[in-house]
Design a protein around this motif. Sequence first.
Motif, mmCIF file in Angstrom:
data_model
loop_
_atom_site.group_PDB
_atom_site.id
_atom_site.type_symbol
_atom_site.label_atom_id
_atom_site.label_comp_id
_atom_site.label_asym_id
_atom_site.label_seq_id
_atom_site.Cartn_x
_atom_site.Cartn_y
_atom_site.Cartn_z
ATOM 1 N N ASP A 39 0.804 -1.224 0.000
ATOM 2 C CA ASP A 39 0.000 0.000 0.000
ATOM 3 C C ASP A 39 0.839 1.277 0.000
ATOM 4 O OD1 ASP A 39 -2.545 -1.307 -0.016
ATOM 5 O OD2 ASP A 39 -2.190 -1.844 2.077
ATOM 6 N N GLY A 54 0.588 -2.295 -4.777
ATOM 7 C CA GLY A 54 -0.524 -3.221 -4.990
ATOM 8 C C GLY A 54 -1.385 -2.835 -6.168
ATOM 9 N N ASP A 55 -1.654 -1.536 -6.336
ATOM 10 C CA ASP A 55 -2.482 -1.111 -7.462
ATOM 11 C C ASP A 55 -1.740 -1.260 -8.784
ATOM 12 O OD1 ASP A 55 -4.682 -0.634 -5.953
ATOM 13 O OD2 ASP A 55 -4.647 1.537 -6.119
ATOM 14 N N ALA A 60 -2.138 -4.597 -9.798
ATOM 15 C CA ALA A 60 -3.534 -4.868 -10.153
ATOM 16 C C ALA A 60 -3.943 -4.141 -11.433
ATOM 17 C CB ALA A 60 -4.455 -4.461 -9.007
ATOM 18 N N ARG A 100 -3.435 -1.062 -12.532
ATOM 19 C CA ARG A 100 -3.976 0.285 -12.378
ATOM 20 C C ARG A 100 -2.917 1.376 -12.578
ATOM 21 N NH1 ARG A 100 -8.993 -0.575 -10.239
ATOM 22 N NH2 ARG A 100 -9.278 1.655 -9.808
ATOM 23 N N TRP A 156 -8.352 0.908 -14.721
ATOM 24 C CA TRP A 156 -7.471 -0.224 -14.974
ATOM 25 C C TRP A 156 -7.568 -0.659 -16.429
ATOM 26 C CZ3 TRP A 156 -8.316 -5.340 -16.531
ATOM 27 C CH2 TRP A 156 -9.665 -5.731 -16.679
ATOM 28 N N ARG A 191 -6.602 -9.527 -1.572
ATOM 29 C CA ARG A 191 -7.691 -8.565 -1.399
ATOM 30 C C ARG A 191 -8.021 -7.926 -2.743
ATOM 31 N NH1 ARG A 191 -7.599 -3.081 -0.826
ATOM 32 N NH2 ARG A 191 -5.367 -2.967 -0.324
ATOM 33 N N GLU A 192 -9.295 -7.864 -3.077
ATOM 34 C CA GLU A 192 -9.677 -7.314 -4.378
ATOM 35 C C GLU A 192 -9.252 -5.860 -4.512
ATOM 36 O OE1 GLU A 192 -13.714 -7.955 -6.362
ATOM 37 O OE2 GLU A 192 -13.769 -5.806 -5.890
ATOM 38 N N ARG A 193 -8.524 -5.558 -5.573
ATOM 39 C CA ARG A 193 -8.094 -4.200 -5.879
ATOM 40 C C ARG A 193 -8.679 -3.700 -7.195
ATOM 41 N NH1 ARG A 193 -3.489 -2.346 -3.034
ATOM 42 N NH2 ARG A 193 -2.790 -3.835 -1.446
ATOM 43 N N THR A 194 -9.050 -4.620 -8.053
ATOM 44 C CA THR A 194 -9.571 -4.246 -9.367
ATOM 45 C C THR A 194 -10.738 -5.141 -9.735
ATOM 46 O OG1 THR A 194 -7.506 -3.336 -10.238
ATOM 47 C CG2 THR A 194 -9.043 -4.227 -11.842
ATOM 48 N N GLY A 228 -6.220 -9.104 -7.401
ATOM 49 C CA GLY A 228 -5.593 -8.682 -6.165
ATOM 50 C C GLY A 228 -4.265 -8.028 -6.508
ATOM 51 N N ALA A 229 -3.268 -8.184 -5.648
ATOM 52 C CA ALA A 229 -1.952 -7.607 -5.893
ATOM 53 C C ALA A 229 -1.181 -8.500 -6.869
ATOM 54 C CB ALA A 229 -1.187 -7.442 -4.595
#
Length: 387
Positions: free
Chosen positions: A90, A111-112, A115, A117, A155, A303-306, A322-323
């Motif tokens: 993060d 992480g993004d 994912a 992004r 994304w 963990r869902e990011r997108t 996720g990541a």
Amino acid sequence: MIGINGHIAPGFEAIGDAFAAAFDGLPQMGGALAIRVDGRSVVDLWAGSADARIDRPWERDTPSVVFSCSKGLMSILVARLAASGRVDLDSPLAALWPEFGQRGKDAVTVGDALAHRAGVPALSVDLTTQELLDFDRVAALLAAQEPLWKPGEAWAYHALTHGWISGEIVRRASGRSAAVAFREMADLLGADAWLGLPAEHTGSAAHLFVGASLQGLVAQQAAQRVPGVVDWGDRAMTLGGALPSTLVGEAEGFNTPAVQAAVIPGAGVVATARAVAAMWSATVAETDGVRLLDDDTVVAATRERTAGAPFFDAPPPWPRWGAGFQLDSEARRYLGSSSFGHDGAGGQVAFADLDSRVGFSFVTNWMEAVDDHRATRIVDALRGIVA
């Protein structure tokens, strides 16, 4: 009937039937399937041709390019670094890789970025095949690239550029090149898997063939292009000419020794199905004495990011991320909500499932696209067994 080699544990016979069905109507296809449950091998199968041009059969230890399944394996490496405290998913990617913070990309998190992004699914400059082989050159161009949207706010699939992102994360955080770090992880399990195929293994990989549905899809996409309008989806795959739109040709792209030997973390891992399944198994269960990730790390990294519609219009269903890990969705159905992995061009599928402690890998050298149900039917059969 195709001759199937290998073993199936009692109770998993339906998997063998689904694997055999994957070869229906594809007499030149080769492939392999490996599944572990609680670290134990329950399915280890191979069949068909590693190279139908010279009648070379697929052997027990035939490796193959696994394409974007590579992204999932690289994401395991990053998750291991996160577990050790050397990566914060993060925190801004630029904190690890300062050069990436250029042109408005300074705030996107690790992480993004993993994912999809980060806003850099493709490069605006054309790469030659020779430049593609130079990891540092491509990483520098990616760092200098202007994003196509404000990073973190949308994304689009970073088909190849994802690999230089994950590769730089690994290099900056560990002090080791992506290839060395990957080799160290594979060696923990004695896995025949390489990011950059060593010279002593040149010629061992299965020869890749482009099937009719993939040929048709690429031709359709080319016909729909608007003159003067950049097709970013195609550029994401070709990097402006370094690779063909299908990623392979008879003697180009990932069929060539030079590309197979290069460090292309978004698509270039060469491995056996057995090796890939072992690495995924070790993310959820002790496998050959090794556990690569603990449960808490898996939960954090998946963990869902997108989710939802991408930046460039595309019809549903859409994947979830996720990541760096592809999560269970209508676009790619795994075993359930605790599954995470990554599929790859042409039909490759690899994943793990935390609840059932499964590690799975299906690889093939016969690349299809539209309505390719080969791996899906195998996963469906497995779901019916482990449920």
